[in-house]
Design a protein around this motif. Structure first.
Motif, mmCIF file in Angstrom:
data_model
loop_
_atom_site.group_PDB
_atom_site.id
_atom_site.type_symbol
_atom_site.label_atom_id
_atom_site.label_comp_id
_atom_site.label_asym_id
_atom_site.label_seq_id
_atom_site.Cartn_x
_atom_site.Cartn_y
_atom_site.Cartn_z
ATOM 1 N N ARG A 151 25.674 -0.600 40.932
ATOM 2 C CA ARG A 151 26.093 -1.887 41.494
ATOM 3 C C ARG A 151 25.643 -2.955 40.519
ATOM 4 O O ARG A 151 24.452 -3.034 40.188
ATOM 5 N N VAL A 152 26.593 -3.748 40.046
ATOM 6 C CA VAL A 152 26.284 -4.747 39.032
ATOM 7 C C VAL A 152 26.534 -6.140 39.590
ATOM 8 O O VAL A 152 27.301 -6.327 40.548
ATOM 9 N N GLU A 153 25.889 -7.115 38.979
ATOM 10 C CA GLU A 153 26.071 -8.499 39.388
ATOM 11 C C GLU A 153 27.400 -9.036 38.863
ATOM 12 O O GLU A 153 27.827 -8.698 37.749
ATOM 13 N N GLY A 154 28.045 -9.870 39.662
ATOM 14 C CA GLY A 154 29.305 -10.471 39.253
ATOM 15 C C GLY A 154 30.494 -9.575 39.549
ATOM 16 O O GLY A 154 30.347 -8.390 39.849
ATOM 17 N N VAL A 155 31.679 -10.154 39.443
ATOM 18 C CA VAL A 155 32.916 -9.423 39.715
ATOM 19 C C VAL A 155 33.538 -8.973 38.392
ATOM 20 O O VAL A 155 33.921 -9.802 37.566
ATOM 21 N N ILE A 226 22.822 -4.633 35.938
ATOM 22 C CA ILE A 226 22.707 -3.820 37.143
ATOM 23 C C ILE A 226 21.812 -4.552 38.143
ATOM 24 O O ILE A 226 20.754 -5.085 37.783
ATOM 25 N N VAL A 227 22.228 -4.583 39.397
ATOM 26 C CA VAL A 227 21.443 -5.239 40.445
ATOM 27 C C VAL A 227 20.048 -4.613 40.492
ATOM 28 O O VAL A 227 19.884 -3.393 40.520
ATOM 29 N N GLY A 228 19.034 -5.473 40.469
ATOM 30 C CA GLY A 228 17.648 -5.020 40.500
ATOM 31 C C GLY A 228 17.026 -4.782 39.140
ATOM 32 O O GLY A 228 15.821 -4.536 39.053
ATOM 33 N N ASP A 229 17.831 -4.866 38.081
ATOM 34 C CA ASP A 229 17.320 -4.573 36.734
ATOM 35 C C ASP A 229 16.839 -5.861 36.072
ATOM 36 O O ASP A 229 17.486 -6.419 35.182
ATOM 37 N N ARG A 230 15.678 -6.327 36.503
ATOM 38 C CA ARG A 230 15.150 -7.597 36.009
ATOM 39 C C ARG A 230 14.878 -7.556 34.507
ATOM 40 O O ARG A 230 14.946 -8.583 33.826
ATOM 41 N N ALA A 231 14.551 -6.386 33.974
ATOM 42 C CA ALA A 231 14.291 -6.269 32.534
ATOM 43 C C ALA A 231 15.525 -6.619 31.716
ATOM 44 O O ALA A 231 15.419 -6.992 30.544
ATOM 45 N N TYR A 232 16.706 -6.498 32.327
ATOM 46 C CA TYR A 232 17.951 -6.793 31.614
ATOM 47 C C TYR A 232 18.690 -7.974 32.230
ATOM 48 O O TYR A 232 19.910 -8.096 32.089
ATOM 49 N N GLY A 233 17.968 -8.851 32.900
ATOM 50 C CA GLY A 233 18.540 -10.123 33.314
ATOM 51 C C GLY A 233 19.056 -10.220 34.731
ATOM 52 O O GLY A 233 19.632 -11.248 35.105
ATOM 53 N N SER A 234 18.858 -9.201 35.557
ATOM 54 C CA SER A 234 19.316 -9.292 36.943
ATOM 55 C C SER A 234 18.506 -10.349 37.686
ATOM 56 O O SER A 234 17.285 -10.445 37.528
ATOM 57 N N ARG A 235 19.202 -11.124 38.509
ATOM 58 C CA ARG A 235 18.538 -12.175 39.281
ATOM 59 C C ARG A 235 18.306 -11.762 40.736
ATOM 60 O O ARG A 235 17.702 -12.502 41.489
ATOM 61 N N ARG A 236 18.804 -10.580 41.124
ATOM 62 C CA ARG A 236 18.693 -10.128 42.512
ATOM 63 C C ARG A 236 18.059 -8.740 42.546
ATOM 64 O O ARG A 236 18.304 -7.914 41.672
ATOM 65 N N PRO A 266 22.974 6.143 46.896
ATOM 66 C CA PRO A 266 22.423 5.569 48.129
ATOM 67 C C PRO A 266 23.422 4.633 48.804
ATOM 68 O O PRO A 266 24.130 3.870 48.136
ATOM 69 N N ALA A 267 23.475 4.705 50.124
ATOM 70 C CA ALA A 267 24.418 3.872 50.872
ATOM 71 C C ALA A 267 24.185 2.393 50.617
ATOM 72 O O ALA A 267 25.122 1.589 50.664
ATOM 73 N N GLY A 268 22.946 2.029 50.313
ATOM 74 C CA GLY A 268 22.619 0.626 50.075
ATOM 75 C C GLY A 268 23.320 0.030 48.876
ATOM 76 O O GLY A 268 23.430 -1.189 48.765
ATOM 77 N N PHE A 269 23.810 0.854 47.953
ATOM 78 C CA PHE A 269 24.516 0.336 46.779
ATOM 79 C C PHE A 269 25.746 -0.461 47.195
ATOM 80 O O PHE A 269 26.143 -1.381 46.493
ATOM 81 N N ARG A 270 26.353 -0.097 48.294
ATOM 82 C CA ARG A 270 27.581 -0.785 48.727
ATOM 83 C C ARG A 270 27.275 -2.006 49.589
ATOM 84 O O ARG A 270 28.182 -2.763 49.922
ATOM 85 N N ARG A 271 26.004 -2.177 49.931
ATOM 86 C CA ARG A 271 25.639 -3.325 50.777
ATOM 87 C C ARG A 271 24.737 -4.320 50.064
ATOM 88 O O ARG A 271 24.558 -5.440 50.535
ATOM 89 N N ALA A 272 24.122 -3.902 48.963
ATOM 90 C CA ALA A 272 23.097 -4.730 48.306
ATOM 91 C C ALA A 272 23.666 -6.060 47.847
ATOM 92 O O ALA A 272 24.804 -6.143 47.414
#
Length: 272
Positions: A151-155, A226-236, A266-272
């Motif tokens: 799951r990545v940030e942005g569309v 990638i969502v949660g990947d703060r080392a690579y610039g994720s903000r969430r 994980p099911a949370g990937f579609r809701r995060a």
């Protein structure tokens, strides 16, 4: 004489703690009956026996996907190293699985490939050096099927595409794309959009090459960390983990047949 004293006489030098574990584990029998207390009185004609230990339980952080005489496939959780580092030597997938295999009389296991600590999903371990070498030859030849879900940030606009570039390590040993066509290790990933949501996209990612940190670096360079990947610039970080999962792994088994293993993200990937 007590049962504890009899056990010490039968097994001299055994620590008291070990004797208590035998009793608590229902391994000690007197005349065929399980006895849990060491202060029970036994006579000279009483038959005292020590049973075999129970089968080792599979280590809880891992999920067993497949096991045979040649290899073991497991599902690794996020947060667990594949192999040891200078700062963590005990709690790794390799150590946990190796201890379990040896406890069952299975000998050594061998690392074939790795997942980052932050990544969950499928890992294969070999049960002999020859199988390790054969599997690693496949990885070098880019023939295994290695599919991830992220799951990545942005569309992400296009339905599919290919990410290419060269990877280098910076001074902090973080993998990134080389600038302006600079020299590095070739990295190729094919992607396909699975789902779009407001402010995020779920992608299927197929590795062509398999460099360390490849997916995380390429997606960050694309502008979609990638969502949660703060080392690579994720903000969430809604799931408190990097939303990257190795979902499918296929290769030629030592028997000669092609095998494919799957682990749903994980099911949370579609809701995060």
């Amino acid at each position: 004489m007590t049962l504890g004293e009899r056990l010490r006489a039968i097994y001299p030098g055994t620590p008291g703690r070990r004797l208590k574990q035998w009793l608590a584990g229902a391994r000690v029998r007197v005349n065929g009956a399980v006895v849990f207390r060491g202060d029970v009185t036994v006579g000279p004609d009483d038959r005292v026996e020590l049973g075999s230990p129970p089968p080792a339980g599979f280590p809880a952080p891992l999920r067993l996907v497949h096991e045979d005489d040649h290899l073991v496939v497991v599902d690794k959780p996020a947060g667990l190293l594949t192999i040891a580092t200078e700062t963590e030597r005990e709690r790794t997938a390799y150590r946990l699985l190796g201890d379990w295999v040896r406890a069952r009389g299975g000998g050594r296991i061998f690392v074939v490939h790795r997942l980052d600590r932050e990544t969950s999903g499928l890992l294969v371990f070999a049960r002999s050096l020859a199988v390790k070498q054969a599997l690693q030859a496949q990885f070098r030849g880019r023939t295994p099927e290695r599919v991830y879900v992220a799951r990545v940030e942005g569309v992400v606009r296009g339905p599919e595409g290919t990410l290419t570039g060269s990877l280098v390590e910076d001074r902090a040993l973080r993998v990134r794309l080389a600038r302006d066509g600079g020299r590095g290790k070739e990295a190729i990933t094919r992607y396909r959009v699975l789902e779009r949501a407001r402010g995020a996209t779920v992608l299927e990612l197929v590795l062509v090459t398999g460099r360390r940190g490849q997916l995380r670096a390429q997606l960050a360079a694309l502008g979609h960390p990638i969502v949660g990947d703060r080392a690579y610039g994720s903000r969430r970080d809604p799931l408190r983990r990097v939303c990257l999962h190795a979902t499918r792994l296929g290769f030629v088994h030592p028997s000669g047949r092609r095998v494919v293993f799957e682990s749903p993200p994980p099911a949370g990937f579609r809701r995060a």
